[in-house]
Write an enzyme that holds these catalytic residues in place. Structure first.
Site, PDB file in Angstrom:
ATOM      1  CB  CYS A 108      62.949 -95.526 -54.468  1.00 47.66           C
ATOM      2  SG  CYS A 108      62.280 -97.170 -54.101  1.00 47.66           S
ATOM      3  CD  GLU A 138      66.824 -97.370 -60.572  1.00 48.70           C
ATOM      4  OE1 GLU A 138      67.223 -98.515 -60.288  1.00 48.70           O
ATOM      5  OE2 GLU A 138      65.634 -97.112 -60.862  1.00 48.70           O
ATOM      6  CB  SER A 235      57.515 -94.180 -66.710  1.00 47.93           C
ATOM      7  OG  SER A 235      57.509 -95.183 -65.720  1.00 47.93           O
TER       8      SER A 235
END
Length: 669
Positions: A108, A138, A235
């Protein structure tokens, strides 16, 4: 009962980009891999596997690269939440070694931006502080780019407490957040760091989409009787939405798909809100909405209200243009009693656009509802807001990728200029315009310039861009390319940029070279302005290069301009020339035969009469006839004589005596 679906539910821009990349790779054929689970959604991952997409970890990439062949090429797609710096380098190396193994970076752009911050803003004297989950991929990717130490914590208090360690006392502090962190916790973290670490560099890296989703769920949960949050249990952003909803509404549920809907809690006349994480496909959201709708007990009044389509502020509509004028267009909105009106200002920011040329009756147009006027039966619409919403992500991605984009300069304002980048207004300070200080910025108006985003505030949707940065990079690239290939003897065409007493500086395309005065002309000159002027475009030859010192010496002289060549092509010994006296000495006079080539008339060769010195007969500037008596080719010397032209011509000697028989008759007489 009513069901309300959050407007921002479903794939975010980054996830949509990653999914589209994988979909395209599958269509192109070959073996498609994802490095770990592309997104946190079990159902979607199962669908990918069913279509032949293989999920591998870091340990499997070398085999994947080795198996790729011309007949069976392979593509590996990285995760949307990014990978470590080490893994990124390894993939790049494998792709370079095997042309049939390609790597698609699906990280992203928001995450990419944090990678650059961690890499560019840290060193061995810096501690990178990350508000996030240390076990999340991440965050693992982010800290791998840090060039110094790092701290990761899930709360503001823990982060600040760990930073109090003595070993961090003398270090600089850089603060970032995982893109999907809780917005309230992030705001708390900022307050603490601004108070305790006044010199800390704080970067607001929470994804604006995440912020907007959390804010929407916060507001929606206050109005609902029940909230359903759809997304993967792993998530991060989905769990944050669930936490936000749970704070306001106890009857909040987190489900992964329609099979887990808690129908037992659904009651008549209940207001149910549906939100979804950034990794949730639209089809799953639609399926949940359909099942909930089937369980709604509608009253006659409710069905009657639904049969009459209405619009409200903020709605997106697609209408048909019915009328176009210079100042506005009118739009018919299907199924709605209102006439939509879009004024010029809500169509474009570009004053050069002519509505009658751009829009035609019968065309479809998408717009956002600004204000509904029930009394007049009109609705004020905006196409510009739709364009900004769509194009904003293009600008965000350009900022994250440090990419160059085009900006049309439309306005000069205090302190700079305004440009349009895909419909998004960007401010370009005067210092970043690429023009000299105090130059007239109006010179740029109407031009399309290449820019880079140097600052972006995603909350306020404010963008600052630079023309100068792009020009500087382009010039550097030109200079690097020039120095890589320049060699002695090469010829260039350049523009004279400045003149000094000792020579002229010539721009060869981002690199300046110097032509010394002795290399400007074959004749002696007092100043370069005798040969060239600033702004002249001239052809030069590289005489010497010092690549380490970045210096280059040039020559403007060419063999064709050599006065000695011009002289020898035109004259030979014995020829007579009109010469110009240029200087007088006691022993003789120097005369210009051709510009740059002088000859000597010795004092003895000036006149038939004996003279004491040349000045008795000649003065500078006189033009006289002289004979070329000698040419010294080796030493480039010319001997001239005026006297030779004053002497009587010698009689021509007969080659043979006349035959006796021809002279005999006369003698005989």
């Amino acid at each position: 009962m009513s069901v309300t679906v959050a407007s921002l539910a479903g794939f975010c821009f980054g996830v949509s980009r990653a999914v589209d990349t994988v979909e395209a790779a599958v269509k192109n054929g070959g073996t498609v891999y994802t490095l770990g689970k592309l997104i946190h959604n079990p159902g979607f991952i199962r669908d990918l596997e069913a279509r032949g997409v293989k999920i591998i970890d870091a340990g499997g990439i070398e085999k994947a690269a080795a198996d790729a062949t011309e007949k069976n090429p392979a593509v590996i797609c990285t995760r949307a939440h990014g990978i470590t710096a080490e893994l990124d380098c390894k993939l790049a190396s494998l792709a370079l070694a095997n042309p049939h193994f390609k790597v698609h970076d699906c990280t992203c752009p928001y995450v990419k931006k944090i990678h650059r911050i961690a890499r560019d803003e840290t060193d061995e004297d810096t501690v990178l502080c990350v508000l996030g989950d240390e076990s999340h991929p991440e965050v693992q990717g982010i800290v791998s780019y840090a060039r110094g130490e790092h701290i990761v914590a899930t709360s503001a208090d823990e982060l600040a407490d760990r930073l109090k360690n003595d070993k961090y006392r003398e270090k600089k502090v850089v603060l970032v957040a995982q893109t999907t962190q809780n917005l309230n916790e992030w705001k708390k973290t900022i307050k603490i760091f601004e108070k305790l670490y006044t010199n800390a560099k704080i970067y607001d890296t929470i994804c604006s989409v995440t912020e907007n989703r959390q804010d929407e769920v916060l507001k929606l949960s206050r109005k609902m009787d029940m909230m359903i949050i759809i997304g993967g249990k792993d998530s991060s952003n989905t769990n944050k939405l669930f936490e936000v909803s749970k704070q306001n509404l106890q009857l909040s549920f987190l489900i992964e798909d329609a099979s887990s809907i808690p129908l037992e809690y659904v009651k008549p006349h209940m207001k149910v809100g549906i939100a979804a994480g950034a990794s949730t496909p639209g089809r799953i959201i639609q399926e949940v909405q359909n099942i909930m709708s089937e369980n709604i007990e509608k009253t006659f009044e409710e069905m009657l209200d639904e049969s009459i389509k209405t619009i409200k502020n903020g709605d997106r509509i697609v209408g048909v243009i019915t009328q176009v004028s210079d100042n506005e267009i009118q739009v018919e909105i299907p199924g709605v009693k209102f006439t939509g009106i879009i004024t010029y200002d809500e169509l474009t920011d570009d004053p050069a656009v002519k509505l009658c040329d751009t829009y035609k009756v019968g065309d479809e147009i998408e717009a956002k509802v600004l204000k509904v006027n029930d009394a007049e039966g009109t609705a004020a619409l905006s196409k510009k807001k739709i364009d900004v919403d769509k194009n904003w992500q293009v600008v965000v991605e350009a900022s994250a990728n440090n990419a160059i984009i085009d900006a049309k300069i439309i306005e000069v304002v205090k302190g700079g200029i305004i440009g349009l980048c895909d419909g998004v207004r960007v401010f370009i300070p005067a210092s970043q315009s690429g023009l000299p200080k105090d130059a007239d910025l109006h010179a740029l108006q109407g031009q399309v310039k290449k820019v880079k985003i140097i600052d972006i505030n995603e909350q306020r949707k404010r963008v600052v861009a630079s023309i100068r940065v792009v020009e500087r990079e382009e010039n550097k690239a030109k200079r690097d390319a020039f120095w890589a290939q320049v060699e002695e003897g090469q010829q260039y065409r350049g523009e004279v940029k400045s003149l000094m007493n000792y020579g002229a500086f010539v721009d060869l395309g981002g690199v300046d070279g110097m032509v010394h005065s002795t290399e400007l002309s074959w004749r002696r000159i007092k100043h370069p302005s005798e040969v060239v002027n600033v702004g002249d475009v001239i052809d030069v030859t590289v005489k010497a290069v010092d690549k380490e010192a970045k210096r280059i010496s040039l020559s403007y002289k060419t063999p064709d301009m050599d006065p000695w060549k011009i002289f020898t092509d035109k004259y030979a010994e014995g020829d007579v020339a009109t010469v110009k006296i240029v200087s007088l000495m006691d022993f003789g006079a120097f005369a210009e035969v051709v510009p740059g080539a002088d000859g000597l008339i010795h004092v003895s060769q000036i006149s038939l009469d004996k003279i004491a010195k040349p000045a008795d007969v000649l003065k500078v500037g006189d033009e006289v006839e002289a004979k070329i008596t000698k040419i010294d080719l080796e030493n480039h010397k010319i001997s001239l004589s005026m006297k030779a032209l004053l002497l009587p011509e010698e009689p021509v000697e007969e080659a043979e005596a006349a035959p006796a028989e021809e002279a005999a008759p006369a003698d005989a007489e």
